[in-house]
Every structure is written in structure tokens, then in C-alpha cells.
Design a protein around this motif. Structure first.
Motif, PDB file in Angstrom:
ATOM      1  N   PHE A  34       0.819  -1.210   0.000  1.00 37.18           N
ATOM      2  CA  PHE A  34       0.000   0.000   0.000  1.00 37.18           C
ATOM      3  C   PHE A  34       0.858   1.268   0.000  1.00 37.18           C
ATOM      4  O   PHE A  34       0.357   2.352   0.317  1.00 37.18           O
ATOM      5  N   ALA A  35       2.109   1.112  -0.379  1.00 38.33           N
ATOM      6  CA  ALA A  35       3.026   2.250  -0.321  1.00 38.33           C
ATOM      7  C   ALA A  35       2.572   3.404  -1.214  1.00 38.33           C
ATOM      8  O   ALA A  35       2.777   4.579  -0.882  1.00 38.33           O
ATOM      9  N   ARG A  36       1.930   3.105  -2.349  1.00 38.84           N
ATOM     10  CA  ARG A  36       1.523   4.158  -3.282  1.00 38.84           C
ATOM     11  C   ARG A  36       0.062   4.562  -3.113  1.00 38.84           C
ATOM     12  O   ARG A  36      -0.447   5.371  -3.873  1.00 38.84           O
ATOM     13  N   HIS A  37      -0.600   3.977  -2.143  1.00 32.91           N
ATOM     14  CA  HIS A  37      -2.000   4.314  -1.910  1.00 32.91           C
ATOM     15  C   HIS A  37      -2.110   5.621  -1.130  1.00 32.91           C
ATOM     16  O   HIS A  37      -1.282   5.929  -0.274  1.00 32.91           O
ATOM     17  N   GLU A  38      -3.167   6.366  -1.411  1.00 36.05           N
ATOM     18  CA  GLU A  38      -3.411   7.602  -0.681  1.00 36.05           C
ATOM     19  C   GLU A  38      -3.777   7.295   0.763  1.00 36.05           C
ATOM     20  O   GLU A  38      -4.550   6.387   1.048  1.00 36.05           O
ATOM     21  N   ARG A  39      -3.212   8.094   1.667  1.00 32.20           N
ATOM     22  CA  ARG A  39      -3.633   8.065   3.058  1.00 32.20           C
ATOM     23  C   ARG A  39      -4.645   9.185   3.283  1.00 32.20           C
ATOM     24  O   ARG A  39      -4.678  10.170   2.556  1.00 32.20           O
ATOM     25  N   LEU A  40      -5.453   9.005   4.277  1.00 30.90           N
ATOM     26  CA  LEU A  40      -6.474   9.990   4.587  1.00 30.90           C
ATOM     27  C   LEU A  40      -5.838  11.202   5.253  1.00 30.90           C
ATOM     28  O   LEU A  40      -5.130  11.069   6.257  1.00 30.90           O
ATOM     29  N   THR A  41      -6.071  12.364   4.692  1.00 27.84           N
ATOM     30  CA  THR A  41      -5.537  13.595   5.267  1.00 27.84           C
ATOM     31  C   THR A  41      -6.431  14.052   6.416  1.00 27.84           C
ATOM     32  O   THR A  41      -7.554  13.571   6.604  1.00 27.84           O
ATOM     33  N   LEU A  42      -5.916  15.021   7.187  1.00 24.79           N
ATOM     34  CA  LEU A  42      -6.711  15.572   8.280  1.00 24.79           C
ATOM     35  C   LEU A  42      -7.982  16.203   7.741  1.00 24.79           C
ATOM     36  O   LEU A  42      -9.068  16.033   8.313  1.00 24.79           O
ATOM     37  N   GLN A  43      -7.874  16.901   6.607  1.00 22.70           N
ATOM     38  CA  GLN A  43      -9.060  17.480   5.987  1.00 22.70           C
ATOM     39  C   GLN A  43      -9.987  16.375   5.469  1.00 22.70           C
ATOM     40  O   GLN A  43     -11.209  16.471   5.567  1.00 22.70           O
ATOM     41  N   GLY A  44      -9.382  15.315   4.941  1.00 21.10           N
ATOM     42  CA  GLY A  44     -10.178  14.196   4.445  1.00 21.10           C
ATOM     43  C   GLY A  44     -10.979  13.523   5.549  1.00 21.10           C
ATOM     44  O   GLY A  44     -12.094  13.048   5.311  1.00 21.10           O
ATOM     45  N   GLN A  45     -10.425  13.482   6.771  1.00 24.87           N
ATOM     46  CA  GLN A  45     -11.146  12.864   7.885  1.00 24.87           C
ATOM     47  C   GLN A  45     -12.496  13.532   8.111  1.00 24.87           C
ATOM     48  O   GLN A  45     -13.480  12.863   8.453  1.00 24.87           O
ATOM     49  N   SER A  46     -12.554  14.832   7.907  1.00 22.50           N
ATOM     50  CA  SER A  46     -13.812  15.551   8.129  1.00 22.50           C
ATOM     51  C   SER A  46     -14.861  15.187   7.093  1.00 22.50           C
ATOM     52  O   SER A  46     -16.049  15.491   7.282  1.00 22.50           O
ATOM     53  N   HIS A  47     -14.447  14.540   5.994  1.00 19.73           N
ATOM     54  CA  HIS A  47     -15.384  14.142   4.940  1.00 19.73           C
ATOM     55  C   HIS A  47     -15.777  12.667   5.028  1.00 19.73           C
ATOM     56  O   HIS A  47     -16.568  12.202   4.209  1.00 19.73           O
ATOM     57  N   ILE A  48     -15.237  11.928   5.995  1.00 18.97           N
ATOM     58  CA  ILE A  48     -15.734  10.573   6.267  1.00 18.97           C
ATOM     59  C   ILE A  48     -16.888  10.738   7.241  1.00 18.97           C
ATOM     60  O   ILE A  48     -16.704  10.923   8.442  1.00 18.97           O
ATOM     61  N   VAL A  49     -18.106  10.698   6.721  1.00 20.28           N
ATOM     62  CA  VAL A  49     -19.260  11.035   7.559  1.00 20.28           C
ATOM     63  C   VAL A  49     -19.787   9.829   8.319  1.00 20.28           C
ATOM     64  O   VAL A  49     -20.555   9.988   9.272  1.00 20.28           O
ATOM     65  N   GLY A  50     -19.405   8.615   7.907  1.00 17.51           N
ATOM     66  CA  GLY A  50     -19.873   7.462   8.639  1.00 17.51           C
ATOM     67  C   GLY A  50     -19.648   6.148   7.944  1.00 17.51           C
ATOM     68  O   GLY A  50     -18.894   6.061   6.957  1.00 17.51           O
ATOM     69  N   LEU A  51     -20.304   5.118   8.472  1.00 16.63           N
ATOM     70  CA  LEU A  51     -20.154   3.737   7.997  1.00 16.63           C
ATOM     71  C   LEU A  51     -21.525   3.157   7.700  1.00 16.63           C
ATOM     72  O   LEU A  51     -22.534   3.564   8.295  1.00 16.63           O
TER      73      LEU A  51
END
Length: 861
Positions: free
Chosen positions: A693-710
Motif C-alpha cells: 500500500f506504499a503508493r495508496h493515498e492516506r487519509l488527510t486531516l481534511q479528508g477525515q472531516s469528509h468521512i461522515v460514517g459507515l
């Protein structure tokens, strides 16, 4: 006499006789092997148990099968035809000879994709015989269809690289070895885990003298609590608006200060005082409701079995709030219809475990399940499956629904009154119902229904403009395509004004239903997934539109459609939601095709449901790409949250497996902000190292605010009975609730993989004990066995002459037999190693508190 002799010679008399009573055929299905070229070889064996022969001609055998069958693989004696979707027919050729009474005939086939489970078997078999004039007679169903055992590795191997083992008793035993029974008083008493729980000495006694005081706006929550406690006490507690100084149960609104010093929507503060009783303070009405659900879980399950004069409730204080605002469960009722009562029971379970979004998949290729005023064909035709030559009366059978129209699970729909009841029931439990109208693909039921409407009105002599007002296809379209599910006519034409008139009508009717029910409608899920290549390329209407709009590629018409649909919803004050395809676009990068966030829609407020994280596929970071780009994302990840996937690889464990297997703990061990924490297995079973997963995007701090749920998904292809719904949903949905509500788990914050894995295992052991000792028994008592959740078969080994067994959820009962019979609720109880003498077979099952047992585990000694 000459006529009778002629019929006998031609084989038509047996056909007439066979058509006059239910089929007396048995069909056996067996998988020979899954080949390295991605094809499976299998056989159908027809056994004629009737008193007349199956003739050489004059019949057709119809059936459903979820894999593409290679027509050229059929033996010379039959002709195989793929009709559409998963629907096939077999016709005898000139090489077919009559199948005499008592005889059997084996037919071999090849299909694409692996076949490793009993549920993979073809289904919905029925004969259509023809009389001497060639007129079809009424269909005759074949009820007795059996799958032969999967006994070899070649039958259970999905791919040459498949390393996932078929669970054996010993494999399960060693998988469960790290689990052990914990003392009941050491368990966290609530699912999902509260943010702060402080035990106090003593308890408060609930009895019939208790009263419930509530603020005026909390009458709904107070009524719910009184109704919930009534069966336990044998009476309904008195409600009192206000009166907080004298009441023993108090429901309030107010600020809820959480342990970290913040406040939060849906938060609650629950205090059980041994002297003064119970106070539940909620940041809002939802918070009060969740405090009530926590209170219900503090009551020992034993008190749910029969009423009592007094019920002790442990003294404690809880301050709690959800991690994610969106905590969802999806149910597909289009593939297989589920009765209203099943939906209401699922809503009960969701509410108990603080899930708050019900994603209702109401339409798809195989069914339209909601009554829409003014468009009766949507449910009369689109909500019905059965044998048909024209589909002017119903849709063709799918998923084994058989030839008889009007019978569930193939047929069925929710009337306006049914849907209003569902909406009101959900709203009273603080659950928002998100309807899905799947377009532009997955729309065959709507297409066929509107074609039937068009034909009806034309036959009645109505004007073309009226007949075609809601038509969804261009009659001059010559496009050819095939969807993932095998349909060649399931995509609406996005270039027709009538398409948007239809959508406007449906959405307006939805809004009226929600308004009448007093339910919130903020989001409409529009699907948007799996639109096959080739659509719209041969449509004159699309060619004209493309020229007018300066669109060069027909594939770009989906963006045009999304834009128009988004504008329509926006005008109505609604938000567009869709599967991840609506937020992604395919681009070429370094000679390969990859999916990137679509720049056109990132600022439109779309709600995206990201599903495609199959481990080893390269798409594992789709959700993070979308969130980092500014899309709001609901994690609906197939590898952890597709509850229609099988729990394990065992051939008798039902469910799909295209994305791997989803065990009970799969939702629990998923950390939403750190998906690539190991250990992770490729969907075929080999370990995936961190560098994968070395080339996969990690979730940024700003991106965390856009994960609204499961959200957990219950797709319906294999959910042919209500029992299957609950089996596939529970207990996995409890693990989903834990991960969606509880704060980030401590184990996920450990950097070193080995200590992190040990911490995860310890945490899972505690949660598994909560399930086995408290929550599953609670469901037994609450619902009297009408929530038939999955009971995992026990693990077992024989070591040094002793039988040793264990359970995947400590607290479940294990019983065994030594006489070759399957264990029952009265069989010997396993409490520790059992000395086995001589030789024989031991059988074991886990049991719930109602006496219902799991699949049987067998060992020879």
C-alpha cells in the motif's frame, strides 16, 4: 386409438401427462472442478421419478444461474440459451432421447467464475410443456433440487492462488484458541461501547411504582420507554409531563459535557443513582433516545424472558456520543422482496444498537418495490416476477423466484400505507430512511413497467404524447451492451425528456409520502453504479443531444445525466447520493486505467458511498481519494461491510464471495481512518505486507472531516427468506454499530504491529464475550427466536483421546452426541474435555437460549 398411438410415438402424450401435476423430477447439481482458466465445470443430473417418460421434444426447462454459462459447453442433446440476466433455458435437440421412468440423464456445462458453495447451484427450475399444436401449457416447477457435497480441493478453489482454507472443525478450534470466557461482571454492559462509563456501588430497583417524567418535547421518547419496560414489569409505567422532583425516571434535554470537554449532537448523560433513580439528559431528543437504549441494555437479559416485580439496574454514570453522525444499514428488497414485518424488525435492531440511517434499496433490474400513484405498472409489472413470454404482465424470473407470478420473494411491493408505516416507525426511533431509486443502470424493472404502460395506452387509442410521457427507452436505439449481472436492456436513456419527467414524478411522490409520514427526506440515493460500456451509442435521441450539447463521447452522457438529476434534486431541496462511481472518473496514468475523483462534481454536495476496497485489487484507497478531494463519503467497504458476503469459505455457509469473506469480526477490526493497518490479507488469502500500500493515498486531516460514517450492506440476491436476512445481518451489524459509534479504539493507536495485534485480539475477546453472554441472549428474549441470527459452528479437535471444543462467541452453549445423531437442545452439554473410547463419530453444535442450533460439526475418532 390411432390418435393415442400417434401421441405415444411422438412423445406428446407424456408431455401432456407431465404437465398435469407437480414435477416428479429430482435435479442433482455437482461441481466437478474450478479450472485454472477461470472456468468451472459442473453437471446437472435429471432423475425421472414419474410414471411417464420425459419426451424427446415438446418441452423447455427454465432456470436461474448467477454465472455466465458457455453455450458451446452444452452437450449435443440440449440447446442452452441465455435469455437475460441470470435466466436460462434448456431445449432438447434431435439428439435427445426420451428419459424413461426411473432413469437419469447427466448434462455437463462450463461457466465463467468459480463455484465453491451449495448456494451457487442453479435454482428456480421449471418445465414448460407444449401440446400437439405447439401451445405452451402451464409451467411445472421442479421442487426437488439438490447440491452434491463439495469433497475435493478442486471444488472449493476459487483461483490457482487461492490460499483461504475451507473451515474444518480443527481449523475453527485453533482460530478460536485465543478466545476465552470472561467473568460476566468484567464485561462492558453496553453495545456499542460508551465514551465514559463509571460504575458506582449498589443498584437501583425498578418496580411497578416507578414513574417517567419528561419534558414536553420528549413525549415520543417517554412513550417508547414505557412501552419497552411494560413486558418486563407486566404493566405500563405512568407518564408525567414535568414532575421531575417526584419521578424516579427523568428524561431531560440539556448540555452534555463529554469526557474530552466537548459537546456533541446525539450525546446523552445517563445516571443511575441507588437512591433517586434514573436521569437521562440528552443534547437533543435523539440523545435521550440513545440513553434509553443504553438503559435497556443495562437490564439483565433474564428479565426479558418473563415479567418480574423488581428489576435491579446497576448504579453507574455514562457520558456518551457517537463518533460518526452517519451509522447505516442498507437493505436490498429489489432482488428478493422482504415483507414489511422484516423491515420493521430490522429497524428495531438498528435502534437498539444506535444505528440511524436505513438505506432502502427499493428498485433494481429485478424489481420495483414502492407504489407510485399514477404509475401502477411500476408495481403491477415491475414488482412482479413469473413465467412470461412478453413481460407485459410481469418480469422474468430471477434468483430462483420460479414461474408463479405474485409470490414472494420474487414478487411483492410496499403499498403507500406500508411505506408510511415504515417511515413513521423509523422516524419514531430516530432513524432516517434514505430511499434508493437506482438509475441510470440497474433500472430494468422501471423500463419494462413503462414499456407496459406505453403499450396499454397505445392499445387504448391514447395519443403518442400521453403514452410515451414516462417512457425510458428510445425505440430506435440499436445499442448493444451487457451489464455485470448479464442484462442487455437495463439502462434508461438519459437523452429523453420523458426520462426526466419520470424521475420528477417519482421524486415528487416520494416527497409527498415523507411529508405525510412526518419523516425527514434530505437525501435521495440515485445509484449510478455499474453502467456498462456501449449504452446510448446507437440511440438517435442521444446522437441529437450530443450534437446539441457538444458532447463527443457517449460515455460522457452519464455526467450530463448526473448534472440534470442533481439540479432536479437541488430544486426540491434534496441532496444527491450515489455509489462511488458517481464521484470517480477513469483516467490513463502511465499506461494503465485508474479511477480518480471527478473534478466536475466535487463541490456539488454529493454524498458518496465508497464500496470497492477489495484487498489486492489496487482500489483499496478509493474512499480516501474521494474524501481527500472534498467529497463526503460513507464507508460501505465490501471487504468489511458487505453483509451479503459469506462468513467463511465453508461450502454450506451461504453468501457471495467475489470480494472475499466477511467474518463476524471484520467490521470490528476495521479502523475507518487507518484502513491499511495490518495484518491484511489479499482476497485470495495471502498476507499483504505494508509495502503493498506504499503508493495508496492516506487519509488527510481534511479528508477525515469528509468521512461522515459507515454502512453495512445487505444485498438481496441470496436473501430468499426473512430468516436469511437476519442470519446475514446479525451479529455482524453489532460489530458495525461498535465501530460506527464508539471512539477510536485504543488498539488502533499502537504503532508497533505485534503489540497492536495482541491488543486487538484482547479487545475482540471482550466484545465477543459481550455478544455471546449478553447481546445474543437479549435478542432471544426480546424477539422469542424471530431474529434467527447466525450461530457459528463450534471448533473441535481430538487430542490424546479427548474431545476438545470451543466457540467463536464465548458464552454460547455447545452440545454433542456420540451416537451419530445431530445434537439437540437436550443433548449432553460440553463443559470441558470429554474422554472418547473406541471409535465412532462425534457431532457438535452451538445453541442459543431458545434451543436453536448451528450447523453441525463432525469428527471421526
Amino acid at each position: 386409438m390411432d390418435i393415442l398411438r400417434s401421441l405415444l410415438l411422438t412423445g406428446l402424450l407424456p408431455a401432456l401427462v407431465l404437465a398435469q401435476h407437480p414435477s416428479r423430477f429430482t435435479i442433482y447439481w455437482s461441481v466437478l472442478t474450478n479450472q485454472d482458466n477461470g472456468q468451472a465445470l459442473w453437471e446437472l443430473t435429471l432423475v425421472n421419478q414419474d410414471t411417464v417418460a420425459l419426451p424427446a421434444s415438446g418441452w423447455t426447462l427454465y432456470f436461474n444461474f448467477m454465472r455466465p454459462i458457455l453455450p458451446e459447453s452444452a452437450p449435443p442433446s440440449v440447446q442452452l440459451t441465455h435469455l437475460n440476466g441470470d435466466f436460462y433455458r434448456l431445449d432438447p435437440t434431435e439428439a435427445f432421447t426420451p428419459l424413461l421412468p426411473g432413469a437419469r440423464r447427466t448434462l455437463s456445462f462450463a461457466s465463467r467464475g468459480p463455484l465453491i458453495k451449495v448456494m451457487d447451484a442453479p435454482s428456480g427450475f421449471y418445465f414448460v410443456f407444449r401440446d400437439s399444436a405447439g401451445t405452451p401449457l402451464p409451467p411445472v416447477s421442479v421442487r426437488d433440487v439438490r447440491a452434491l457435497p463439495f469433497a475435493s480441493e478442486f471444488q472449493t478453489r476459487r483461483h490457482p492462488a487461492d490460499r483461504v482454507p475451507v473451515p474444518t472443525p480443527a481449523w475453527r478450534y485453533y482460530q478460536n484458541a485465543s478466545l476465552h470466557l470472561l467473568p460476566p461482571d468484567s464485561l462492558i454492559p453496553v453495545v456499542p461501547t460508551p465514551r465514559l462509563l463509571v460504575h458506582q456501588p449498589g443498584h437501583w430497583t425498578l418496580d411497578r411504582s416507578a414513574t417517567i417524567a419528561y419534558e414536553p418535547t420528549l413525549i415520543q421518547e417517554a412513550t417508547f420507554l414505557a412501552d419497552a419496560l411494560a413486558p418486563l414489569l407486566g404493566t405500563r409505567l405512568r407518564l408525567e409531563e414535568g414532575g421531575f422532583s417526584t419521578a424516579t425516571i427523568r428524561l431531560r434535554l440539556g448540555a452534555v459535557l463529554l469526557p474530552e470537554g466537548s459537546t456533541h449532537a446525539e450525546a446523552y448523560h445517563l445516571k443511575v443513582d441507588p437512591n433517586t433513580g434514573i436521569t437521562i439528559t440528552g443534547a437533543d431528543a435523539a440523545g435521550v433516545f440513545y440513553g434509553i437504549q443504553t438503559l435497556r441494555q443495562l437490564i439483565d437479559p433474564v428479565f426479558y424472558r418473563q415479567s418480574a416485580d423488581t428489576i435491579p439496574i446497576p448504579a453507574l454514570e455514562i457520558r456518551d456520543a457517537p463518533r460518526f453522525s452517519y451509522r447505516g444499514l442498507h437493505l436490498d428488497v429489489a432482488r428478493n422482496f422482504q415483507p414489511k414485518e422484516v423491515v420493521l424488525r430490522l429497524l428495531d435492531l438498528m435502534a437498539l444498537y444506535k444505528l440511524n440511517r436505513f438505506h432502502f434499496h427499493l428498485t433494481d433490474d429485478e424489481g420495483w418495490r414502492l407504489e407510485i400513484r399514477g404509475l401502477p405498472e411500476l408495481t403491477e409489472i415491475g414488482g412482479c416476477r413469473g413465467h412470461t413470454e412478453t413481460e407485459q404482465d410481469c418480469l422474468v424470473p430471477s434468483h430462483g423466484s420460479g414461474p408463479v407470478a405474485g409470490q414472494p420473494p420474487g414478487s411483492g411491493f410496499y403499498s403507500r400505507e406500508d411505506f408510511l408505516e415504515i417511515l413513521r416507525y423509523a422516524t419514531s426511533r430516530h432513524i432516517e430512511v434514505i430511499p434508493e431509486i437506482d438509475v441510470p443502470g440497474h433500472a430494468r424493472a422501471a423500463i419494462k413497467a413503462m414499456e407496459a404502460r406505453y403499450a396499454r395506452l397505445k392499445e387504448a387509442g391514447r395519443p403518442e404524447s400521453e403514452a410515451a410521457a414516462y417512457r425510458l427507452v428510445d425505440p430506435a436505439d440499436t445499442s448493444t451492451y451487457r451489464s455485470v449481472q448479464g442484462w442487455n436492456d437495463n439502462v434508461i436513456n438519459v437523452c429523453l425528456p420523458s426520462t426526466y419527467r419520470f424521475l420528477e414524478k417519482v421524486i415528487s411522490e416520494l416527497q409527498q409520502l415523507y411529508q405525510e409520514a412526518g419523516a425527514p427526506l434530505r437525501v435521495v440515493h440515485t445509484g449510478g453504479d455499474e453502467v456498462p460500456r456501449g449504452v446510448w451509442t446507437g440511440s438517435p435521441a442521444c446522437q441529437a443531444l450530443m450534437q446539441a450539447e457538444n458532447i463527443e463521447d457517449p460515455a460522457a452522457l452519464q455526467d450530463y445525466f448526473l448534472e440534470r438529476l442533481h439540479q432536479m434534486l437541488t430544486r426540491k431541496g434534496l441532496r444527491l447520493a450515489g455509489w462511488e462511481e458517481v464521484g470517480l472518473t477513469a483516467v490513463d496514468e502511465n499506461g494503465r486505467r485508474v479511477h480518480r475523483p471527478h473534478p466536475r462534481f466535487r463541490d456539488r454536495g454529493f454524498l458518496i458511498y465508497a464500496w470497492n476496497n477489495i484487498w489486492g485489487s489496487g482500489a483499496e484507497d478509493h474512499a480516501y481519494r474521494l474524501a481527500n478531494a472534498g467529497y463526503d463519503v460513507v464507508l460501505s467497504l465490501a471487504s468489511n461491510l458487505y453483509f451479503d458476503l459469506a462468513y467463511s469459505k465453508h461450502p454450506e455457509e451461504g453468501g457471495l464471495y467475489w470480494a472475499g469473506f466477511v467474518s463476524t469480526d471484520a467490521p470490528y477490526r476495521m479502523e475507518p481512518f487507518h484502513l491499511f493497518q495490518g495484518p491484511i490479507q489479499h482476497w485470495l488469502g495471502r498476507p499483504l505486507p505494508p509495502e503493498a500500500f506504499a503508493r495508496h493515498e492516506r487519509l488527510t486531516l481534511q479528508g477525515q472531516s469528509h468521512i461522515v460514517g459507515l454502512q453495512g450492506q445487505l444485498w438481496g440476491e441470496t436473501l430468499r427468506t426473512p430468516a436469511r436476512v437476519f442470519y446475514m445481518a446479525v451479529p455482524r451489524m453489532l460489530a458495525l454499530a461498535e465501530r460506527a459509534w464508539a471512539k477510536r479504539p485504543a488498539w488502533s493507536q499502537i504503532a508497533d504491529p505485534e503489540p497492536r495485534q495482541r491488543a486487538l485480539q484482547n479487545a475482540w475477546n471482550e466484545f465477543a464475550n459481550r455478544l455471546g453472554q449478553r447481546e445474543l441472549p437479549r435478542l432471544d428474549a426480546l424477539y422469542q427466536g424471530t431474529v434467527p441470527y447466525r450461530l457459528p459452528p463450534p471448533g473441535a479437535v481430538i487430542e490424546n483421546g479427548y474431545l476438545k471444543a470451543n466457540a467463536a462467541l464465548p458464552g454460547l452453549t455447545i452440545r454433542y452426541t456420540l451416537d451419530g445423531s445431530d445434537p439437540t437442545a437436550t443433548s449432553p452439554l460440553y463443559t470441558g474435555p470429554v474422554l472418547l473410547k473406541g471409535h465412532g463419530e462425534v457431532r457438535l453444535r452451538t445453541f442459543d437460549t431458545t434451543g436453536r442450533g448451528s450447523r453441525t460439526t463432525r469428527l471421526v475418532y
